[in-house]
Motif scaffolding. Structure first.
Motif, short mmCIF file in Angstrom:
data_model
loop_
_atom_site.label_atom_id
_atom_site.label_comp_id
_atom_site.label_asym_id
_atom_site.label_seq_id
_atom_site.Cartn_x
_atom_site.Cartn_y
_atom_site.Cartn_z
N LEU A 190 0.82 -1.21 0.00
CA LEU A 190 0.00 0.00 0.00
C LEU A 190 0.86 1.26 0.00
N GLN A 191 2.11 1.13 0.41
CA GLN A 191 3.01 2.29 0.43
C GLN A 191 3.58 2.59 -0.96
N GLN A 192 3.40 1.66 -1.89
CA GLN A 192 3.87 1.88 -3.26
C GLN A 192 3.00 2.94 -3.94
N LYS A 193 3.63 3.85 -4.64
CA LYS A 193 2.89 4.92 -5.30
C LYS A 193 2.34 4.42 -6.64
N VAL A 194 1.04 4.53 -6.77
CA VAL A 194 0.34 3.98 -7.93
C VAL A 194 -0.02 5.07 -8.92
N SER A 195 0.18 4.77 -10.20
CA SER A 195 -0.26 5.64 -11.29
C SER A 195 -1.29 4.89 -12.13
N VAL A 196 -2.32 5.60 -12.60
CA VAL A 196 -3.37 5.00 -13.42
C VAL A 196 -3.42 5.73 -14.76
N ILE A 249 4.01 1.45 -9.22
CA ILE A 249 3.11 0.53 -9.92
C ILE A 249 2.28 1.34 -10.89
N ILE A 250 2.10 0.82 -12.11
CA ILE A 250 1.21 1.46 -13.08
C ILE A 250 0.11 0.48 -13.46
N PHE A 251 -1.12 0.96 -13.39
CA PHE A 251 -2.25 0.24 -13.97
C PHE A 251 -2.67 1.02 -15.21
N TYR A 252 -2.75 0.34 -16.35
CA TYR A 252 -3.19 1.05 -17.55
C TYR A 252 -4.26 0.25 -18.28
N PHE A 253 -5.15 0.96 -18.94
CA PHE A 253 -6.24 0.34 -19.69
C PHE A 253 -6.56 1.19 -20.91
N THR A 254 -7.24 0.56 -21.86
CA THR A 254 -7.47 1.20 -23.16
C THR A 254 -8.93 1.18 -23.54
N TYR A 255 -9.44 2.35 -23.91
CA TYR A 255 -10.83 2.47 -24.36
C TYR A 255 -10.84 2.44 -25.88
N ASP A 256 -11.43 1.40 -26.44
CA ASP A 256 -11.53 1.28 -27.89
C ASP A 256 -12.94 0.82 -28.25
N VAL A 257 -13.58 1.54 -29.18
CA VAL A 257 -14.97 1.25 -29.54
C VAL A 257 -15.08 0.37 -30.78
N ASN A 277 11.16 3.40 -20.49
CA ASN A 277 12.15 3.83 -19.49
C ASN A 277 11.51 4.15 -18.14
N LEU A 278 10.18 4.02 -18.02
CA LEU A 278 9.52 4.30 -16.74
C LEU A 278 9.92 3.24 -15.71
N THR A 279 10.03 3.67 -14.47
CA THR A 279 10.47 2.78 -13.39
C THR A 279 9.58 1.55 -13.28
N ALA A 280 8.27 1.77 -13.28
CA ALA A 280 7.33 0.65 -13.14
C ALA A 280 7.46 -0.33 -14.30
N VAL A 281 7.68 0.19 -15.50
CA VAL A 281 7.79 -0.67 -16.68
C VAL A 281 9.07 -1.50 -16.59
N LYS A 282 10.17 -0.86 -16.24
CA LYS A 282 11.44 -1.58 -16.14
C LYS A 282 11.42 -2.63 -15.04
N ASN A 283 10.62 -2.38 -14.00
CA ASN A 283 10.54 -3.32 -12.88
C ASN A 283 9.40 -4.34 -13.04
N ASN A 284 8.83 -4.38 -14.25
CA ASN A 284 7.72 -5.31 -14.53
C ASN A 284 6.52 -5.09 -13.59
N ARG A 285 6.27 -3.84 -13.28
CA ARG A 285 5.13 -3.50 -12.43
C ARG A 285 4.15 -2.56 -13.14
N ALA A 286 4.11 -2.67 -14.45
CA ALA A 286 3.09 -1.98 -15.24
C ALA A 286 2.10 -3.04 -15.70
N PHE A 287 0.86 -2.93 -15.26
CA PHE A 287 -0.13 -3.98 -15.50
C PHE A 287 -1.27 -3.46 -16.37
N LYS A 288 -1.49 -4.14 -17.50
CA LYS A 288 -2.64 -3.81 -18.33
C LYS A 288 -3.88 -4.48 -17.74
N VAL A 289 -4.93 -3.69 -17.53
CA VAL A 289 -6.16 -4.21 -16.92
C VAL A 289 -7.35 -3.89 -17.83
N ASP A 290 -8.48 -4.41 -17.46
CA ASP A 290 -9.70 -4.31 -18.27
C ASP A 290 -10.34 -2.93 -18.15
#
Length: 321
Positions: A190-196, A249-257, A277-290
């Motif tokens: 929970l102390q990890q800073k999250v980006s969406v 940590i990065i959570f990312y999602f895509t809106y496509d119609v 080059n983002l920290t979360a990406v390099k550390n395998n902590r960028a997660f694609k979600v629904d």
């Protein structure tokens, strides 16, 4: 008085009594007469409205409103179609079987709505303010104020409107219980800073505290990045500003119609060296979600599913440590 005259009078009395009885039997009761006097008053975004205590034919004009009604055990006769996965989101099947589509959130079809003969209409000022009077002429209409991160406030209003307050308390109690389970499982994470981050046709956004995702992450207790912790909805960024999307940590999602424009935006951005080059990406902590579950559906059922998915990601991170 002669016997003949007495018989005539008796005959007239009998006929009169029969006529009165026939009139009484043939008179149609007023529409929804079983609810006569059985209404309650709801205060909402457009004022106050008397609605049936036990509505039988509800039409709902937002996707999150549809989720709320289904969670409360109320199957509407009509609902606006979903933004993607039409006519309704996959996670709402088969609960929506037989529900008639009545246009979209931005353009509800008044003729179709009227044809369903609703006794209650539930909508949203942010979406349908311009047609409120027409809707209210069809049936008593209750509007929530906004969408985005207000789903719990709206849920409570809908529960009042359909007279399912106690059922609503149980639904939100189940949500709170699941929040606590995810929080306990996450622990120090929970102390990890999250980006969406959300990719759309020609746009990239960072979602903040007042978004649907932002509310859930705040409930669980995750820390947010400097940009993500703002009490706003979202901020659009350019490709050059991708470093602002970084976090632990990065959570990312895509809106496509279906036109692939959202997908194209995702590919362009995530293939860029700035993203890689983002920290979360390099550390395998960028997660694609629904996108539907984490943002677009916006209701209580999606919230429960998002918590499940978030918990699974927490487990993945813990295993990878």
């Amino acid at each position: 008085m002669s016997g003949l005259k007495q018989r005539l009078i008796r005959s007239l009395l009998i006929v009169s009594a029969m006529m009165i009885a026939l009139v009484g039997c043939s008179s149609s009761p007023a529409p929804n007469s079983e609810k006569t006097g059985q209404t309650h008053t709801i205060k909402h975004a457009m004022g106050t409205t008397k609605v049936p205590t036990e509505p039988k034919r509800v039409v709902v004009l937002t996707n999150e409103g549809l989720e709320a009604l289904l969670a409360l055990g109320v199957k509407p006769v009509g609902a606006v179609e979903s933004f993607t996965e039409k006519p309704f989101y996959k996670h709402l099947l088969p609960e929506t079987k037989g529900v008639k589509t009545v246009g979209t959130e931005h353009e509800p079809n008044l003729e179709t709505i009227a044809s369903l003969k609703p006794d209650l209409i539930i909508g949203n000022k942010m979406r349908q303010e311009k047609v409120y009077n027409q809707l209210n002429a069809i049936a008593p209409t209750v509007f929530a104020e906004e969408l985005r991160g207000d789903w719990k406030t709206n849920f409570n209003l809908y529960a009042q409107a359909v007279n399912k307050v106690e059922e609503g308390k149980k639904v939100l109690a189940d949500y709170d219980k699941k929040v606590q389970e995810v929080k306990q499982n996450a622990g120090d994470l929970l102390q990890q800073k999250v980006s969406v981050v959300r990719f759309m046709a020609g746009k990239t956004r960072i979602y903040q505290q007042l978004s649907f995702t932002g509310v859930l992450l705040k409930d669980v207790g995750f820390a947010r990045t400097e940009l993500g912790q703002k009490e706003e909805f979202a901020q659009e960024i350019s490709k050059e500003q991708l470093p602002d999307a970084d976090g632990d940590i990065i959570f990312y999602f895509t809106y496509d119609v279906g036109d692939k424009k959202g997908d194209a935006q995702e590919q362009e951005m995530t293939n860029d060296p700035l993203w890689k080059n983002l920290t979360a990406v390099k550390n395998n902590r960028a997660f694609k979600v629904d996108d539907v579950i984490w943002n677009t559906a916006g209701g209580v059922k999606a919230a429960m599913l998002m918590l499940d998915q978030l918990n699974n990601i927490v487990n993945q991170i813990k295993v990878a440590k």
